[in-house]
Design a protein around this motif. Structure first.
Motif, PDB file in Angstrom:
ATOM      1  N   THR A  24      11.104 -11.306  -8.333  1.00 47.04           N
ATOM      2  CA  THR A  24       9.847 -10.574  -8.516  1.00 47.04           C
ATOM      3  C   THR A  24       8.695 -11.342  -7.873  1.00 47.04           C
ATOM      4  O   THR A  24       7.868 -10.772  -7.152  1.00 47.04           O
ATOM      5  CB  THR A  24       9.573 -10.384 -10.027  1.00 47.04           C
ATOM      6  OG1 THR A  24      10.691  -9.731 -10.604  1.00 47.04           O
ATOM      7  CG2 THR A  24       8.326  -9.552 -10.251  1.00 47.04           C
ATOM      8  N   ARG A  25       8.652 -12.651  -8.132  1.00 43.74           N
ATOM      9  CA  ARG A  25       7.555 -13.471  -7.570  1.00 43.74           C
ATOM     10  C   ARG A  25       7.598 -13.458  -6.047  1.00 43.74           C
ATOM     11  O   ARG A  25       6.572 -13.344  -5.382  1.00 43.74           O
ATOM     12  CB  ARG A  25       7.644 -14.905  -8.106  1.00 43.74           C
ATOM     13  CG  ARG A  25       7.153 -15.044  -9.551  1.00 43.74           C
ATOM     14  CD  ARG A  25       6.954 -16.511  -9.904  1.00 43.74           C
ATOM     15  NE  ARG A  25       8.213 -17.236  -9.953  1.00 43.74           N
ATOM     16  CZ  ARG A  25       8.919 -17.448 -11.066  1.00 43.74           C
ATOM     17  NH1 ARG A  25       8.480 -17.004 -12.217  1.00 43.74           N
ATOM     18  NH2 ARG A  25      10.057 -18.121 -11.038  1.00 43.74           N
ATOM     19  N   ALA A  27       8.753 -11.140  -4.159  1.00 46.41           N
ATOM     20  CA  ALA A  27       8.293  -9.814  -3.698  1.00 46.41           C
ATOM     21  C   ALA A  27       6.768  -9.749  -3.698  1.00 46.41           C
ATOM     22  O   ALA A  27       6.161  -9.203  -2.770  1.00 46.41           O
ATOM     23  CB  ALA A  27       8.876  -8.723  -4.598  1.00 46.41           C
ATOM     24  N   ILE A  28       6.152 -10.322  -4.720  1.00 47.55           N
ATOM     25  CA  ILE A  28       4.682 -10.284  -4.803  1.00 47.55           C
ATOM     26  C   ILE A  28       4.065 -11.172  -3.724  1.00 47.55           C
ATOM     27  O   ILE A  28       3.041 -10.816  -3.123  1.00 47.55           O
ATOM     28  CB  ILE A  28       4.196 -10.706  -6.214  1.00 47.55           C
ATOM     29  CG1 ILE A  28       4.779  -9.767  -7.272  1.00 47.55           C
ATOM     30  CG2 ILE A  28       2.671 -10.670  -6.297  1.00 47.55           C
ATOM     31  CD1 ILE A  28       4.553 -10.241  -8.693  1.00 47.55           C
ATOM     32  N   VAL A  29       4.685 -12.324  -3.472  1.00 47.69           N
ATOM     33  CA  VAL A  29       4.167 -13.203  -2.413  1.00 47.69           C
ATOM     34  C   VAL A  29       4.220 -12.471  -1.069  1.00 47.69           C
ATOM     35  O   VAL A  29       3.234 -12.446  -0.311  1.00 47.69           O
ATOM     36  CB  VAL A  29       4.979 -14.521  -2.329  1.00 47.69           C
ATOM     37  CG1 VAL A  29       4.554 -15.332  -1.109  1.00 47.69           C
ATOM     38  CG2 VAL A  29       4.789 -15.349  -3.594  1.00 47.69           C
ATOM     39  N   ALA A  30       5.381 -11.870  -0.793  1.00 45.10           N
ATOM     40  CA  ALA A  30       5.540 -11.171   0.496  1.00 45.10           C
ATOM     41  C   ALA A  30       4.532 -10.033   0.612  1.00 45.10           C
ATOM     42  O   ALA A  30       3.893  -9.857   1.658  1.00 45.10           O
ATOM     43  CB  ALA A  30       6.968 -10.638   0.619  1.00 45.10           C
ATOM     44  N   LEU A 130       0.015 -13.834 -11.075  1.00 40.90           N
ATOM     45  CA  LEU A 130      -1.095 -14.602 -10.506  1.00 40.90           C
ATOM     46  C   LEU A 130      -0.597 -15.785  -9.674  1.00 40.90           C
ATOM     47  O   LEU A 130      -1.186 -16.113  -8.636  1.00 40.90           O
ATOM     48  CB  LEU A 130      -2.025 -15.084 -11.625  1.00 40.90           C
ATOM     49  CG  LEU A 130      -2.825 -13.964 -12.316  1.00 40.90           C
ATOM     50  CD1 LEU A 130      -3.655 -14.522 -13.459  1.00 40.90           C
ATOM     51  CD2 LEU A 130      -3.729 -13.227 -11.329  1.00 40.90           C
ATOM     52  N   ALA A 131       0.496 -16.413 -10.114  1.00 39.29           N
ATOM     53  CA  ALA A 131       1.051 -17.534  -9.340  1.00 39.29           C
ATOM     54  C   ALA A 131       1.510 -17.045  -7.969  1.00 39.29           C
ATOM     55  O   ALA A 131       1.305 -17.724  -6.944  1.00 39.29           O
ATOM     56  CB  ALA A 131       2.206 -18.175 -10.099  1.00 39.29           C
TER      57      ALA A 131
ATOM     58  N   MET B 103      10.049  -5.603  -7.423  1.00 41.54           N
ATOM     59  CA  MET B 103       9.457  -6.260  -8.590  1.00 41.54           C
ATOM     60  C   MET B 103      10.384  -6.184  -9.802  1.00 41.54           C
ATOM     61  O   MET B 103      10.276  -6.993 -10.719  1.00 41.54           O
ATOM     62  CB  MET B 103       8.119  -5.610  -8.948  1.00 41.54           C
ATOM     63  CG  MET B 103       7.021  -5.913  -7.963  1.00 41.54           C
ATOM     64  SD  MET B 103       5.524  -5.062  -8.437  1.00 41.54           S
ATOM     65  CE  MET B 103       4.567  -6.396  -9.058  1.00 41.54           C
ATOM     66  N   ALA B 104      11.268  -5.196  -9.792  1.00 37.80           N
ATOM     67  CA  ALA B 104      12.241  -5.085 -10.879  1.00 37.80           C
ATOM     68  C   ALA B 104      13.482  -5.925 -10.584  1.00 37.80           C
ATOM     69  O   ALA B 104      14.435  -5.910 -11.364  1.00 37.80           O
ATOM     70  CB  ALA B 104      12.622  -3.629 -11.094  1.00 37.80           C
ATOM     71  N   GLY B 105      13.499  -6.620  -9.443  1.00 38.34           N
ATOM     72  CA  GLY B 105      14.595  -7.544  -9.144  1.00 38.34           C
ATOM     73  C   GLY B 105      15.570  -7.070  -8.088  1.00 38.34           C
ATOM     74  O   GLY B 105      16.538  -7.767  -7.776  1.00 38.34           O
TER      75      GLY B 105
END
Lengths: 295, 300
Positions: A24-25, A27-30, A130-131, B103-105
Motif C-alpha cells: 500500500t505504501r 502504491a502511494i509513493v508511486a 503520510l509517510a 492500496m488494498a494490496g
C-alpha cells in the motif's frame, strides 16, 4: 446476420496475491511521484514541474560545462565559478518554487475532493499514508538538490589534475555534506509546507502562503529581531530559510550568503540545526495530528 | 444464515448528540438495507464498521474481526463507497480504480486488470480512460462503486449510492447493487429512500435518531398488509378485544389499522367487533410498505 455473442463476464472474485501495508505504501509513493510530476494527468499539470525540473538540470549542465570549459583555459577562472555551496544557493531558490508549485498538489486535493474517505477505507493507517506522501515528496525534491551537486562533484573529479579517483578519495566529506544540506533545505521547506497544506485546501493559496511565509517571513523576522525590546533576537529563528543556508556555509566553510538573521542575533549553527529538526519534525507531527480525524 | 456484522450495545455520541443509541443488531449474509432519515446515524454506523470511528461504547464484529481492535483486517475484506464527492478530478477512472486496488494490496498488473474488469461491470468500459473531473454524477457514482469492489471484498458498504442520480440512473444503480448481491458479495446499503431498499434488499435495519426501529427480512414486511377498519362505537373496547386476541394494530385518528399477518385477520376483526359490541362501518385492505412500517414504528 452475425453469429457473434456478447458475453456478460459478470463479477469474478479476486483470488490472486495480496500484499500487506508495504504494498500500500509503495502504491502511494508511486502515485505521489506521478502527482508531483503531473504524470498521467492533463498536460497543463505537467508544464510547471517539468519546466522547473528541466531548468534545474539545464543549469546543472551549464555549470558543469563551464567548469570543463574554464578548466581547459585556466585553473584560476575555474576557481571563480560556482562550487558546491554556491550551487545550493542557486538551486534552493528553484527548489523553493518547485515545492510551492508541486507540494500542495501532493496533499491538498486528496482532502478537498473527499478522496481520503476512499483511501482510508483501505487497510492502512494515517501514518502509512503520510509517510508514503513524505517519501514521494523527498524523493522528487531531492532530485533538484542532489543531481546538480553530484554532477558537479563528478565533473570536478574528472577535471582534477590528481585524477578522478584521487579527487573522490580526497573529498569524501563532500557527499555527506551535500546530503545533509539537501536534507536541511527539504526539512525546513517541507515542515512549513506541511503546516500550511494541512489547513489550506486550494493549491494556489497554499503555494502563495508558503512562499509568503518563507520569503516575507524571513524579512519580517530579521527586522523584528533587530528591535530593542527584550527577547527580540529570538524572532530571528523565524527566518526559516536562513537556517539551512547558515548550516550550509558552516559545513562547506563558505561565505555565500553573508550574515544570516540567526547568526546576526548571536545564535550558532547548532541552533539552526535544532530549528531545522524542530520544523521538519514539528510539521510531520502536526500533519499526523490533523489527519487523525480521517481514520 | 451466516452473520456478517454483529453490533452489541453499540453507542456513539458527538458531545450531547447521541448518534447511535445502544444498538444490538446481527446482519446476515446477503443484501441488507440500512434505512433511516437524514441524521439517523447511518453514516456513523458505516464508519464504525470500517473502524474509522471509535464508538463511545459497545462492540462491533465484521466478518469475524473485531472492528475496534483490528480495523485493518476488516478493511482488507471490505469495500466502501462513501456518500458525496470522493474522486480525484485529475485522474482517469482506470488509473484511480487501479490505484485503489493497489492500496488494498494488489500487485500493479492485477490491479490494472481488475480495474478494467470492474469498470466494464459497472458500465464504464468506454469511458475508463476519461478524466474523472469530466464525469457526470451517475458516472461518478459508478466509479465509486467500482473502486469499492475492485479488490474482491467479501462485504461492501454503500452509503447512499443512488444519491443525486436521476430516475434512470437510480434504477440502473439499484440494478447494479442487486447484481452484486447475486454474485455472492455481501452488501450493506444505506438509504433514506425506503422504496429503494424495498426493491433491492433481502434484509433491513431501520434506524431512527440513532435507535434501532426494526431489523429483519424485507420480504416479511413486504408481504404483510394492513386492514383499515372504521367502526361505530367505542374504539377502546374494540382495540382491547383486538389486543386480547393477540392482533397487532395502530390507531390513526378515525381508523384502526390492523396488521394482517395471515388470512384469518378478517375473522379476528369480526370476532373482536362482536365481543366489544361495535359495528364495522368500513374494511379496506392496504399493501404495507417499509415506509408504513417505518412510520408506524419510528413514532414519526
Amino acid at each position: 446476420m452475425s453469429d457473434a455473442v456478447i458475453y456478460d463476464r459478470g463479477y469474478r472474485s479476486y483470488d490472486g496475491p495480496v500484499g500487506g501495508r508495504s504494498t500500500t505504501r509503495r502504491a502511494i509513493v508511486a502515485d505521489g511521484i506521478r502527482r508531483i510530476l503531473g504524470l498521467r494527468r492533463k498536460t497543463r499539470r505537467k508544464l510547471l514541474p517539468w519546466a522547473l525540473l528541466s531548468l534545474a538540470m539545464l543549469m546543472a549542465g551549464i555549470v558543469v560545462g563551464l567548469h570543463f570549459a574554464a578548466g581547459s583555459i585556466s585553473a584560476a577562472i575555474a576557481e571563480g565559478l560556482p562550487q558546491y555551496a554556491e550551487l545550493f544557493d542557486l538551486f534552493s531558490r528553484l527548489a523553493l518554487l518547485f515545492i510551492a508549485v508541486t507540494g500542495p498538489e501532493l496533499i491538498g486535493p486528496d482532502r478537498s475532493q473527499g478522496v481520503l474517505s476512499v483511501y482510508f477505507s483501505r487497510p492502512m493507517t494515517v501514518g502509512d499514508y503520510l509517510a508514503a506522501k513524505l517519501a514521494a515528496f523527498v524523493s522528487v525534491t531531492s532530485l533538484i538538490y542532489l543531481v546538480p551537486q553530484l554532477a558537479l562533484h563528478l565533473g570536478l573529479a574528472s577535471l582534477s589534475a590528481d585524477g578522478f579517483l584521487a579527487y573522490l578519495g580526497g573529498h569524501l566529506d563532500i557527499p555527506w555534506k551535500i546530503a545533509a544540506v539537501s536534507l536541511a533545505f527539504i526539512a525546513v521547506h517541507g515542515g512549513v509546507l506541511a503546516v500550511i497544506t494541512s489547513y489550506v485546501d486550494r493549491t494556489g493559496f497554499a503555494a502563495a502562503a508558503f512562499l509568503g511565509t518563507i520569503i516575507a517571513g524571513r524579512n519580517l523576522a530579521e527586522v523584528v529581531a533587530e528591535a530593542s525590546f527584550p527577547g527580540a533576537r529570538w524572532f530571528s529563528l523565524l527566518a526559516f530559510d536562513d537556517h539551512p543556508r547558515y548550516v550550509r556555509d558552516w559545513l562547506f566553510d563558505s561565505d555565500v550568503g553573508g550574515v544570516y538573521a540567526p547568526e546576526a542575533a548571536g545564535f550558532g549553527p547548532w541552533t539552526s540545526v535544532a530549528v531545522i529538526a524542530g520544523v521538519g519534525l514539528g510539521g510531520a507531527l502536526w500533519m499526523v495530528q490533523r489527519y487523525r480525524r480521517f481514520a | 444464515m451466516d452473520t456478517i456484522v454483529s453490533l452489541a450495545d453499540l453507542t456513539h455520541d458527538y458531545g450531547n448528540h447521541v448518534a447511535l443509541d445502544h444498538l444490538d443488531v446481527a446482519v446476515p449474509a446477503g443484501v441488507t438495507g440500512l434505512v433511516g432519515a437524514n441524521g439517523a446515524g447511518k453514516t456513523t454506523m458505516l464508519r464504525i464498521l470500517l473502524g474509522l470511528l471509535h464508538p463511545t461504547a459497545g462492540s462491533v464484529t465484521v466478518l469475524g474481526h473485531d472492528a475496534l481492535a483490528d480495523p485493518l483486517s476488516v478493511r482488507a475484506q471490505v469495500g466502501y463507497m462513501p456518500e458525496g464527492s470522493a474522486l480525484p478530478k485529475d485522474q482517469t477512472a482506470a488509473d484511480f480504480v487501479a490505484y485503489t486496488a493497489q492500496m488494498a494490496g494488489l500487485p500493479s498488473g492485477d490491479a490494472r486488470r481488475r480495474a478494467s474488469e470492474t469498470l466494464f461491470l459497472v458500465g464504464l468500459a468506454e469511458e475508463r480512460f476519461r478524466f474523472l473531473g469530466d464525469f457526470s454524477t451517475g458516472m461518478a457514482q459508478r466509479v465509486k462503486l467500482a473502486q469499492a469492489i475492485v479488490h474482491g471484498p467479501r462485504l461492501i458498504l454503500l452509503d447512499e449510492p443512488a444519491s443525486g442520480l436521476d430516475p434512470d440512473g437510480r434504477v440502473q444503480m439499484l440494478e447494479l447493487i442487486r447484481r452484486l448481491g447475486s454474485f455472492g458479495i455481501n452488501v450493506i446499503v444505506s438509504s433514506h429512500v425506503l422504496s429503494d431498499i424495498e426493491s433491492t434488499c433481502d434484509y433491513v435495519v431501520m434506524l431512527d435518531a440513532g435507535r434501532l426501529v426494526r431489523s429483519g427480512p424485507v420480504v416479511g414486511s413486504h408481504s404483510t398488509s394492513t386492514v383499515s377498519v372504521e367502526i361505530v362505537g367505542p374504539a377502546d373496547r374494540f382495540t382491547s378485544a383486538l389486543a386480547a386476541a393477540g392482533v397487532e394494530y395502530a390507531v390513526d385518528r378515525n381508523a384502526i389499522s390492523v396488521i394482517a399477518d395471515g388470512d384469518d385477520v378478517f375473522d379476528a376483526i369480526r370476532d373482536a367487533a362482536a365481543a366489544s359490541r361495535v359495528g364495522i362501518m368500513r374494511l379496506e385492505r392496504r399493501s404495507f410498505t417499509l415506509e408504513d412500517e417505518f412510520l408506524r414504528r419510528a413514532d414519526v
